[in-house]
Design an enzyme around this catalytic site. Structure first.
Site, PDB file in Angstrom:
ATOM      1  N   CYS A  65      -0.923  -0.155 -19.463  1.00  0.00           N
ATOM      2  CA  CYS A  65      -1.341   0.365 -18.159  1.00  0.00           C
ATOM      3  C   CYS A  65      -0.515  -0.235 -17.025  1.00  0.00           C
ATOM      4  O   CYS A  65      -0.726   0.082 -15.864  1.00  0.00           O
ATOM      5  CB  CYS A  65      -2.831   0.110 -17.917  1.00  0.00           C
ATOM      6  SG  CYS A  65      -3.267  -1.636 -17.917  1.00  0.00           S
TER       7      CYS A  65
ATOM      8  N   HIS B 281       0.827  -1.207   0.000  1.00  0.00           N
ATOM      9  CA  HIS B 281       0.000   0.000   0.000  1.00  0.00           C
ATOM     10  C   HIS B 281       0.858   1.253   0.000  1.00  0.00           C
ATOM     11  O   HIS B 281       0.540   2.235  -0.655  1.00  0.00           O
ATOM     12  CB  HIS B 281      -0.895   0.003   1.246  1.00  0.00           C
ATOM     13  CG  HIS B 281      -2.268  -0.508   0.966  1.00  0.00           C
ATOM     14  ND1 HIS B 281      -3.018  -1.180   1.905  1.00  0.00           N
ATOM     15  CD2 HIS B 281      -3.041  -0.443  -0.144  1.00  0.00           C
ATOM     16  CE1 HIS B 281      -4.188  -1.496   1.383  1.00  0.00           C
ATOM     17  NE2 HIS B 281      -4.225  -1.074   0.149  1.00  0.00           N
TER      18      HIS B 281
ATOM     19  N   ASP C 117       2.118  -8.031 -15.011  1.00  0.00           N
ATOM     20  CA  ASP C 117       1.896  -9.469 -15.097  1.00  0.00           C
ATOM     21  C   ASP C 117       2.588 -10.066 -16.311  1.00  0.00           C
ATOM     22  O   ASP C 117       3.160 -11.151 -16.232  1.00  0.00           O
ATOM     23  CB  ASP C 117       0.396  -9.775 -15.124  1.00  0.00           C
ATOM     24  CG  ASP C 117      -0.184  -9.826 -13.716  1.00  0.00           C
ATOM     25  OD1 ASP C 117       0.442 -10.469 -12.862  1.00  0.00           O
ATOM     26  OD2 ASP C 117      -1.224  -9.201 -13.475  1.00  0.00           O
TER      27      ASP C 117
ATOM     28  N   GLU D 115      -1.814  -9.695 -20.657  1.00  0.00           N
ATOM     29  CA  GLU D 115      -0.950  -9.906 -19.495  1.00  0.00           C
ATOM     30  C   GLU D 115      -0.316 -11.286 -19.504  1.00  0.00           C
ATOM     31  O   GLU D 115       0.526 -11.583 -18.678  1.00  0.00           O
ATOM     32  CB  GLU D 115      -1.769  -9.787 -18.204  1.00  0.00           C
ATOM     33  CG  GLU D 115      -2.513  -8.487 -18.070  1.00  0.00           C
ATOM     34  CD  GLU D 115      -3.225  -8.366 -16.736  1.00  0.00           C
ATOM     35  OE1 GLU D 115      -2.645  -7.792 -15.819  1.00  0.00           O
ATOM     36  OE2 GLU D 115      -4.366  -8.869 -16.630  1.00  0.00           O
TER      37      GLU D 115
HETATM   38  C1  PEP Z   1      -0.461  -5.304 -14.864  1.00  0.00           C
HETATM   39  O1  PEP Z   1      -0.409  -6.512 -14.601  1.00  0.00           O
HETATM   40  O2  PEP Z   1       0.434  -4.692 -15.462  1.00  0.00           O
HETATM   41  C2  PEP Z   1      -1.641  -4.534 -14.440  1.00  0.00           C
HETATM   42  C3  PEP Z   1      -1.807  -3.291 -14.817  1.00  0.00           C
HETATM   43  O3  PEP Z   1      -2.492  -5.156 -13.576  1.00  0.00           O
HETATM   44  P1  PEP Z   1      -2.188  -5.297 -12.000  1.00  0.00           P
HETATM   45  O4  PEP Z   1      -0.872  -4.643 -11.718  1.00  0.00           O
HETATM   46  O5  PEP Z   1      -3.313  -4.653 -11.294  1.00  0.00           O
HETATM   47  O6  PEP Z   1      -2.152  -6.787 -11.860  1.00  0.00           O
HETATM   48 MG    MG Z   2      -2.249  -7.501 -13.927  1.00  0.00          MG
END
Ligand code: PEP
Ligand code: MG
Length: 828
Positions: free
Chosen positions: A756, A449, A709, A685
């Site tokens: 993202c 966090h 991921d 991912e």
């Molecule tokens: C990612 O895997 O890059 C992603 C944006 O999802 P999270 O980090 O929430 O798993």
């Molecule tokens: Mg992810």
């Protein structure tokens, strides 16, 4: 003698002694006992006793429990080799202790990383005529739970006088770590088997070599001169055996195997390597944040009094949290999670039970919190374990409320780089207004966090810097390069000037980007590149709007619902989505479907424990297995007033079937309400999704690369494992090639591609991503201006050439070197 009840001295997992990976303990050479694989970080007294010895290295304690009963507790295996590093003894020989009193505080991370094992044997080393009974069964145990009973088993054997030759030998102790538990146990075994009477003398002190406690109490360090005396038929042979055991370690367990070498970006000389947690560059003096834990009386002043104190403390914190949550700001989401922790019936029940057993309210709550923390840490999942910090944070608040104390106020000079062993969310919140330059954390994880909060605040953070940082003194000038995941203490004056110039140039560019208001970001040659924000709360959305984000590229809906015990209702979800959309008027908002499971716990979904959660039920697999969850979420999204601005994104896609299934449900619900089409996109991912991006693009309105991921799955490195963090680099050519394939596959259907994941906010990565064909970057809100500013310096031919070179580079380090050179050439 009456029976002696031992209680668990450490929270952890009970194991039979045979499970200790050291034959001296496992084979019972030291005596009978039991073992605990610790999850707690304090060794407590298992019964009322007098401390006999505390090893200089702090890792082993012996206790006299009365009636000739002596106990040894040895924290971890071969931990003597740590030379005291990570151990803080809290008692000294001669101290009288009660059951539950703290004896040694230790750093579990240090032991896990630097010793062969943390398993802690609790051993009856001396006790004539006694035996062990009622041993705890294998499983979790909390401090103070019954562990075993020492019972009288018969008459102890009387010592018989020994006749025979007398032999004597002078020598020095050659054991590199002195005489510690393992060699002491071997000496005792050899002496007892020989039937000889052996004494070890050191200066004025002497010890029977048949007594491990007496031997340990000599405190013999390497190089200590000793005299061994033996009497009996076997005297000559046994004295050789003892001398040999004082000269060399026998059967020392193997050192922990080093993690496999991974190619990491080269570090400049003198830099400390950590793991990037929130991007950015800062220069400032080191300022250590040292938090003193409050002193907790354990004995209560009566059950009714303590119950009242506990209830009052909990109520006071509930009121304070409610007030803080009502104030919009970046902490609101975390504080709501803390409120849920405070209400956790399990936490309260444990604390109530401890109070009912006579414990003081503050200690009871802390004990309850420690037990819960232990459960989280015992999952072995770094990401879940990071949530233990939140429980500790809440517990400390309540403890202060009960004791009427205040956590020490921290005055951090503006611009300082805050150094900490570990950071709690509330500590970060307390520093939110202090204009901190950056955070450098010795432990911690990049997905905690606090890391997310720091990124939201736009303050750079590097975590997992390790013990090398402990030597950095307050006031030392530092460069914190959170993009490279490095801290440079005492940099050369020229390096400092260069870093300051970079910061100034970036600040000017960010100010210009902010001043440009809502004008969409564009490259120097005019190509528009949308810069969106990643959000986890309504407060994030407000920050994103202030940072002039062009939209939201990833709303992590699971963040809204992770720390709760019941599933969110349709209305609750809809209210949150409405709040986010209202904070970003007129801009597109990409709402990701619930991405729980695996590393993101959601107790209300009761996903069975999995051996390999990252490859188990997570993301869209969970939603499709529970269509009612998916349907509620889709309905909540469709209930948002201006749904035309919404886009729905599917996490962890591996094939077109998942997209087809989600679209079918979405279309059914939409048609029923007569709503317009809502764009549906796939997150890329998994390697499977990247390799078949052309197929998936045929069923998607957009693709968004989750580089966090994707990197973990392509490199087969757990994204939550700090031991691998340095090698977990999305700029590895293997990851880049799959991103390239994704862009090429999407282009066959004219489908746009965004990123993202964390790579989008990495200033060395962003130009390469654009060069590969990405046209939207979604970054933490605090990074929006910097990303817009960076985009404005780029031209398409230049980034395409850079991307081509990156795809052909031999490794991530080489790609970073290329990207750094490119940045220098483009004046960044
Ligand atoms: C990612 O895997 O890059 C992603 C944006 O999802 P999270 O980090 O929430 O798993
Ligand atoms: Mg992810």
């Amino acid at each position: 003698m009456t029976d002696v009840q031992l209680v668990a001295p450490i929270a952890g997992w009970v194991l039979p002694l045979a499970a200790v990976p050291d034959p001296v303990f496992a084979d019972g050479m030291m005596g009978p006992g039991i073992a605990i694989d610790p999850t707690g970080s304090t060794l407590h007294a298992p019964c009322a006793a007098t401390v006999l010895t505390v090893h200089d290295a702090g890792h082993a304690v012996t206790l006299d429990a009365g009636d000739g009963v002596s106990l040894l507790m040895h924290i971890g295996v071969d931990t003597v080799a740590l030379g005291g590093h990570g151990f803080t003894p809290l008692v000294a020989p001669g101290d009288a202790v009660a059951a539950g009193d703290a004896l040694v505080r230790f750093d579990l991370d240090v032991i896990v990383q630097q010793a062969p094992s943390a398993i802690t044997p609790v051993i009856l080393i001396e006790g004539p005529g006694v035996a062990l009974a009622d041993m705890a069964v294998e499983g979790m145990i909390a401090v103070g739970d019954p562990l075993l009973r020492i019972v009288r088993a018969g008459r102890g054997e009387a010592a018989r006088p020994v006749d025979g030759a007398f032999v004597r030998r002078d020598m020095v102790v050659l054991l590199p770590h002195g005489l510690h538990a393992r060699p002491a146990a071997r000496i005792v075994a050899a002496v007892r088997a020989s039937g000889a009477e052996v004494t070890v003398r050191s200066g004025e002190r002497s010890a029977s070599a048949a007594s491990p406690v007496a031997l340990l109490a000599l405190g013999l360090a390497a190089g200590a001169p000793v005299t061994i005396e033996a009497r009996g038929a076997e005297a000559a042979r046994v004295i050789e055996a003892v001398a040999a055991l004082l000269s060399a370690e026998v059967d020392a367990p193997p050192a922990p195997t080093a993690p496999p070498a991974v190619e990491a970006a080269p570090l400049e000389a003198g830099a400390l390597r950590g793991v990037p947690a929130a991007p950015g560059l800062a220069v400032g003096p080191a300022h250590w944040l040292r938090i003193a834990a409050p002193d907790l009386p354990t004995a209560g002043e009566g059950v009714a009094v303590e119950q009242e104190r506990l209830a009052a403390g909990l109520a006071a914190v509930a009121t304070a949290l409610d007030a803080a949550i009502a104030t919009p700001g970046p902490m609101a989401g975390v504080l709501a999670a803390h409120r849920a922790i405070l209400d956790d019936p399990d936490l309260r029940a444990r604390a109530d039970a401890a109070v009912a057993n006579g414990m003081a309210a503050a200690a009871a709550l802390m004990t309850a919190a420690e037990a819960q923390e232990a459960q989280l840490r015992a999952t072995g999942n770094a990401r879940i374990a990071e949530r233990a910090d939140d429980i500790r944070d809440v517990a400390l608040r309540v403890v202060h409320a009960i004791l009427g104390t205040q956590p020490g106020a921290q005055i951090v000079p503006a611009g300082a780089i805050v150094l900490a062993d570990d950071l709690l969310p509330s500590q970060l919140a307390a520093l939110a207004t202090a204009r901190v330059g950056g955070f450098a954390v010795l432990r911690g994880g990049p997905t905690s966090h606090v890391a997310i909060l720091a990124a939201g605040m736009g303050v750079p953070m590097v975590v997992a810097l390790g013990q090398g940082m402990a030597a950095v003194a307050d006031g030392t000038p530092l460069i914190l390069d959170a993009d490279a995941g490095a801290v440079i203490p005492d940099p050369a004056p020229g390096r400092l000037v260069q870093a300051r110039a970079t910061i100034a140039a970036r600040a000017a560019a960010e100010a210009a980007a902010l001043a440009a208001g809502d004008r969409p970001a564009a490259m120097a040659d005019g190509l528009p590149i949308a810069v969106f924000a990643n959000l986890g709360s309504v407060a994030d959305a407000e920050t994103a709007a202030a940072m002039r984000a062009e939209g939201c590229g990833l709303l992590r809906t699971e963040f809204l619902f992770l720390d709760r015990t019941t599933a969110p209702s349709l209305d609750e979800q809809a209210a949150d989505y409405r709040g986010v959309m209202a904070a970003l008027p007129d801009r597109p908002v990409v709402i990701r479907l619930l991405d729980v499971g695996g590393d993101k716990p959601a107790p209300y979904l009761a996903i069975p424990a999995e051996e390999n959660p990252a490859l188990g039920q997570r993301g869209i697999r969970v939603a499709l297995a529970r269509p009612e969850v998916l349907e509620t979420q889709l309905r909540a999204i469709l209930a948002v007033p201006d749904v035309a601005r919404c886009r729905i994104m599917v996490p962890m896609v591996t094939g077109i079937e998942e997209m087809i299934a989600v679209r079918a449900m979405l279309d059914r619900l939409r048609d029923a309400d007569g709503l317009p089409p809502v764009p549906l996109g796939a997150m890329i991912e998994t390697p499977a999704a990247a390799a078949t991006a052309d197929l998936i693009a045929a069923h998607a309105d957009f693709l968004s690369i989750g580089s966090n991921d994707l990197t973990q799955y392509v490199l087969a490195m757990d994204r939550g494992n700090p031991a691998l963090a340095a090698g977990l680099d999305g700029l590895h050519p293997a990851v880049l090639r799959l991103i390239g394939m994704t862009c090429d596959g999407a282009a066959t259907h004219g489908v746009p591609v965004s990123v993202c994941g964390g790579l989008a906010a990495d200033p060395l990565a962003a130009p390469i991503l654009i060069g590969l064909g990405v046209r939207t970057l979604s970054v933490p809100p605090g990074r929006v201006p910097a990303t817009k500013a960076l985009v404005a310096t780029l031209t398409l031919p230049a980034v395409q050439a850079l991307a081509t070179a990156a795809l052909a580079a031999p490794g991530a380090g080489a790609v970073r070197a290329l990207a750094r050179r490119f940045a220098e050439e483009t004046g960044r």
